[in-house]
Design an enzyme around this catalytic site. Structure first.
Site, PDB file in Angstrom:
ATOM      1  CE  LYS A 113     -30.417 -29.933  -6.254  1.00  0.00           C
ATOM      2  NZ  LYS A 113     -29.933 -29.261  -7.471  1.00  0.00           N
TER       3      LYS A 113
HETATM    4  N1  GLU Z   1     -28.453 -25.930  -7.524  1.00  0.00           N
HETATM    5  C1  GLU Z   1     -27.737 -25.644  -8.724  1.00  0.00           C
HETATM    6  C2  GLU Z   1     -27.998 -26.719  -9.759  1.00  0.00           C
HETATM    7  O1  GLU Z   1     -28.978 -27.414  -9.697  1.00  0.00           O
HETATM    8  C3  GLU Z   1     -26.260 -25.369  -8.493  1.00  0.00           C
HETATM    9  C4  GLU Z   1     -25.473 -26.486  -7.885  1.00  0.00           C
HETATM   10  C5  GLU Z   1     -24.057 -26.077  -7.515  1.00  0.00           C
HETATM   11  O2  GLU Z   1     -23.658 -24.986  -7.822  1.00  0.00           O
HETATM   12  O3  GLU Z   1     -23.393 -26.934  -6.924  1.00  0.00           O
HETATM   13  O4  GLU Z   1     -27.292 -26.855 -10.721  1.00  0.00           O
END
Ligand code: GLU
Length: 425
Positions: A113
């Site tokens: 993240k």
């Molecule tokens: N931000 C989204 C999540 O928390 C998508 C992450 C992604 O598609 O890599 O799942």
């Protein structure tokens, strides 16, 4: 999202909140101490200070993060968040949740993240572009289509992903669309990606309702948050015959016992600078009141820690389907369990987004694009299979769906870690 209307509790550290659930699940599966120590710690945490020339000519420095929690199952995957609330422990928790999320739905990714502490709403497009490009420059050794693949999260969307793709491609000297997902369609994005998280919320709500023997037709729901996840979840739940009695955003919550026309609310928001402020098709209540409505399904799709030990006892929904990451604090879990409220946890309920991100990455590498129908069919199948797997684990061990999801995920990541050995990225 931020604002007076959204409940904020800094009392519970998000990483600690994740760890508490991990600890419970680790005990159930008898995870040994070595595996525990390896799996709980993020493999990498990078902090950068990003200088950006603002429109007024002054240089401001923004703090940026990227955490790779675990890359055992494959390259790390996870969004980038632009918000003033971003801090390292939050990004660490969100990265770990991505590890468990990818494992729960069975896609070949680890978890990561990123985040930048900034207020994107107060920045011009040019400032956002310079910020995003400089962040990418500083993260060029972290990102990579086989290493770490960002995506949108709160405060970011297809435009930021396009900038990342472009900047990264320039740095490595060739076009590399698979380095990031959630791109605009013309740039190699996947059909269905924008709707994917909301669609997954809808599919898991349907699965959960059927376990409780509740028909979706006429079942009531309240949705907190009206960004990408909240608004599309609300729209798709309504399309299943459910009655959306309340929606909300930073401007407050709007309640109508006869149901809110979600398409109209989306059109209103889009023509009103992205907010529901002044929306009159529902009586104005607070975000806190929305959470406590007597509905069949409550969908928290805003931010962390909304359901916590202070309000958990007053939740009257039969079921909570977590569109956001971490909307329920660990201390609220026990209260909700005691009240017999079924919680479809974030790492399962909102996994539709990363699932279609995986499909986008696959399509980029194939150079062949799928129809929307194929994307939906495959994503729905992944979500349904994952739901049944987690449900079966919850029955087998007589545990909540949340702990069951952690059990399924940790078992998988631990097994891969054993097979690969402990130190490989
Ligand atoms: N931000 C989204 C999540 O928390 C998508 C992450 C992604 O598609 O890599 O799942």
């Amino acid at each position: 999202m931020a604002g007076d209307n959204v409940i904020k509790h800094s009392s519970e550290n998000p990483f600690e909140s994740m760890k508490k659930r991990f600890d419970v699940a680790a005990k159930i599966i008898g995870l040994d101490e070595s595996d525990y120590n390896v799996l709980i710690a993020p493999q990498k945490a990078v902090i950068v200070n990003i200088p950006v020339t603002m429109d007024d000519g002054k240089v401001r420095v923004f703090e940026g993060f990227r955490v790779v929690h675990n890359a055992n199952l494959g390259p790390s995957k996870g969004g980038i968040r632009y918000s003033m609330d971003v801090h390292l422990d939050e990004v660490k928790a969100l990265a770990a949740w991505m590890t468990w999320k990818c494992a729960v739905v069975g896609i070949p990714y680890g978890g990561g993240k990123g985040g930048i502490k900034c207020d994107p709403r107060s920045m011009s497009k040019g400032e956002l572009e310079r910020l995003t490009r400089s962040y990418t420059d500083l993260m060029v050794d972290v990102f990579g289509p086989d290493k770490d693949i960002p995506a949108p999260d709160m405060g970011t969307g297809p435009q930021e992903m396009a900038w990342i793709m472009d900047e990264y491609s320039k740095l490595v000297g060739h076009s590399t669309p698979a380095v990031v997902t959630g791109k605009p369609i013309v740039l190699g994005g996947s059909l269905g990606r924008v709707e994917a998280t909301g669609r997954g919320v809808m599919v898991s709500t349907r699965s959960a309702l059927s376990k409780l023997g509740i028909s979706p037709i006429g079942a009531t729901t309240a949705v907190q948050g009206f960004g990408n996840v909240g608004s599309i979840s609300a729209k798709l739940l309504a399309s299943q015959g459910m009655k959306v009695v309340a929606i909300s955003d930073v401007s407050g919550a709007y309640y109508n016992e006869n149901g809110i026309n979600v398409e109209e609310a989306i059109a209103y928001r889009d023509g009103n600078k992205g907010t529901l402020e002044g929306f009159t098709a529902g009586r104005k209540i607070t975000n806190a009141e929305l959470l406590e409505l007597e509905v069949d399904v409550l969908v928290p799709a805003a931010m962390e820690d909304q359901i916590n030990e202070e309000n958990a006892d007053r939740i009257k929904a039969k079921m909570i389907v977590e569109g956001a990451n971490g909307p329920t604090s660990a201390s609220a879990d026990e209260i909700l369990n005691r009240k017999g409220i079924m919680v479809v946890p974030d790492i399962l309920a909102n996994a539709g987004g990363v699932t279609v991100s995986y499909f986008e990455w696959v399509q980029n590498r194939l150079g062949y694009f799928w129809t929307e129908e194929r994307v939906y069919r495959r994503a729905d199948r992944v979500m349904k299979t994952a739901f049944e797997g987690v449900y079966a684990a919850s029955q087998k061990y007589n545990i909540s769906m949340r702990i069951a999801a952690y059990v399924v995920a940790i078992e998988k990541v631990a097994e891969v870690e054993k097979l690969r050995g402990k130190f490989g990225l």
